[in-house]
Design an enzyme around this catalytic site. Structure first.
Site, short mmCIF file in Angstrom:
data_model
loop_
_atom_site.label_atom_id
_atom_site.label_comp_id
_atom_site.label_asym_id
_atom_site.label_seq_id
_atom_site.Cartn_x
_atom_site.Cartn_y
_atom_site.Cartn_z
N GLY A 15 7.29 -1.79 -14.59
CA GLY A 15 7.23 -3.04 -15.33
C GLY A 15 8.64 -3.59 -15.51
N THR A 16 8.99 -4.60 -14.73
CA THR A 16 10.37 -5.11 -14.73
C THR A 16 10.42 -6.43 -15.50
OG1 THR A 16 10.58 -4.07 -12.56
CG2 THR A 16 12.38 -5.51 -13.23
N ALA A 18 11.06 -7.96 -19.82
CA ALA A 18 12.12 -8.05 -20.81
C ALA A 18 12.66 -6.68 -21.19
CB ALA A 18 11.61 -8.78 -22.05
N LEU A 19 11.79 -5.71 -21.29
CA LEU A 19 12.19 -4.37 -21.72
C LEU A 19 12.62 -3.51 -20.53
CD1 LEU A 19 10.39 -2.40 -24.48
CD2 LEU A 19 10.94 -1.26 -22.34
N GLY A 20 11.75 -3.41 -19.54
CA GLY A 20 12.07 -2.58 -18.38
C GLY A 20 13.27 -3.08 -17.61
N ASN A 110 4.07 -0.34 -27.12
CA ASN A 110 3.85 -0.38 -28.55
C ASN A 110 2.40 -0.08 -28.89
OD1 ASN A 110 6.46 -1.11 -29.55
ND2 ASN A 110 6.13 -3.19 -28.80
N LYS A 192 7.06 2.09 -36.36
CA LYS A 192 7.23 0.94 -35.46
C LYS A 192 6.16 -0.12 -35.74
CE LYS A 192 9.30 -1.13 -31.99
NZ LYS A 192 8.97 -0.85 -30.59
N ASN A 200 4.78 -9.63 -34.86
CA ASN A 200 4.11 -10.10 -33.65
C ASN A 200 2.96 -11.02 -34.02
OD1 ASN A 200 4.91 -9.09 -30.83
ND2 ASN A 200 5.22 -7.28 -32.09
N SER A 262 7.29 -10.54 -28.49
CA SER A 262 6.60 -10.56 -27.20
C SER A 262 5.21 -11.16 -27.29
CB SER A 262 6.53 -9.15 -26.62
OG SER A 262 5.81 -8.28 -27.49
#
Length: 313
Positions: A15-16, A18-20, A110, A192, A200, A262
């Site tokens: 998964g590329t 925002a995070l990856g 999450n 979290k 969110n 997100s």
């Protein structure tokens, strides 16, 4: 696959976005072997590379070892899951070609009950949660904007995972990524949720970023009410928060750079919202312990209605 303690770790980032994209970029900059799995951006990244704008320094990585999920992909020591949980029904089949005996699955998603499911599907793997406190958005094909923060809290599913934590911490330290170790996976997940559930959901419901939510007294009060319900759920599940946890979390959010969570970005892009693992699972687990979270339940119901209507337009 189990790498010896003296050899550098290799990573596959599944998964590329925002995070990856952000964490993969930091690992690349440190000299680690990093393989990316992307969906719509594969051809773009192959041609133009991966770009990350960040207060830590802008990076353009080109060429990048990037694959489609259907491609033959070399095995890595660590497989990092950065997919949306809306795809988790397909996750076992997608991960199967990447997981060998001793492969570390580092889950950056999450929600609740994620690691238990991964351990059931992949008993031969080492399952570790990586809870990311990160403000980062994907703003174009292969283009990530990192705004603030970046710490990862690591929590192992079992003793085998605990033994891996020092090596992971060393790899992330080399990439200038701050980490800490949480002794209880369940506690780390609920902590979290105390941020994810209010911010969110309210960012979608009230159409506001974090700075606007914190500046509005009524929105802030509602966020705090949701946090206290999450705290009650956590306590019922045996992982109570410290007395000052919620005030500290609110203060941290107040200091945060203006940020679109997100779920808000997914809603604006008419993508399916991550309601199941972020809302339904915590509500289910709290209910099993005899505790209700009525405001969380109402928020989840409103999000489901908005999500259906939004994706039908």
């Amino acid at each position: 696959m189990s790498a010896s303690a003296s050899t550098p770790l290799s990573f596959t980032i599944f998964g590329t976005g925002a995070l990856g994209g952000f964490y993969g970029s930091r690992l690349l900059k440190s000299g680690a072997t990093v393989r990316f799995i992307a969906h719509r951006d594969v051809d773009w990244i192959r041609e133009h590379g991966l770009r990350v704008d960040s207060p830590l320094g802008d990076q353009l990585h080109h060429p990048v070892e990037v694959y489609a999920a259907s491609d033959p992909i070399p095995r890595s020591d660590v497989v990092c899951i950065a997919l949306k949980t809306t795809q988790n029904a397909h996750l076992p089949a997608l991960l199967a070609p990447l997981v060998d005996t001793g492969t570390v699955i580092l889950n950056w998603q999450n929600g609740l009950t994620l690691e238990q499911e991964l351990a059931e599907h992949f008993p031969q793997a080492v399952v570790i949660a990586g809870l990311c406190f990160l403000c980062s958005n994907k703003i174009g094909p292969g283009h990530i904007a990192h705004l603030d923060y970046g710490r990862i809290s690591l929590a192992a599913q079992d003793a085998q995972g605990v033994a891996w934590l020092p090596r992971l911490q060393a790899a992330f330290a080399a990439a200038q990524i701050e980490t800490d170790v949480q002794p209880s996976l369940l506690a780390a997940r609920w902590r979290k949720l105390a941020w994810n559930i209010p911010f969110n959901g309210l960012s979608v419901l009230l159409n506001q970023n974090t700075d606007m939510l914190m500046a509005d007294p009524e929105a802030r009060a509602l966020a705090e009410q949701l946090m206290h319900e999450v705290a009650a759920g956590a306590a019922a599940c045996g992982v109570p928060f410290e007395a000052d946890f919620i005030p500290k979390l609110l203060a941290t959010t107040e200091r945060m750079a203006p940020y679109a969570p997100s779920m808000r970005l997914d809603f604006l892009a008419k993508r399916e919202l991550e309601i199941d693992y972020l809302y339904r699972r915590p509500l289910r687990e709290a209910t099993r312990q005899g505790v209700s979270m009525p405001t969380v339940a109402l928020l989840a119901s409103q999000l489901r209605s908005l999500d259906r209507a939004n994706r039908c337009v």
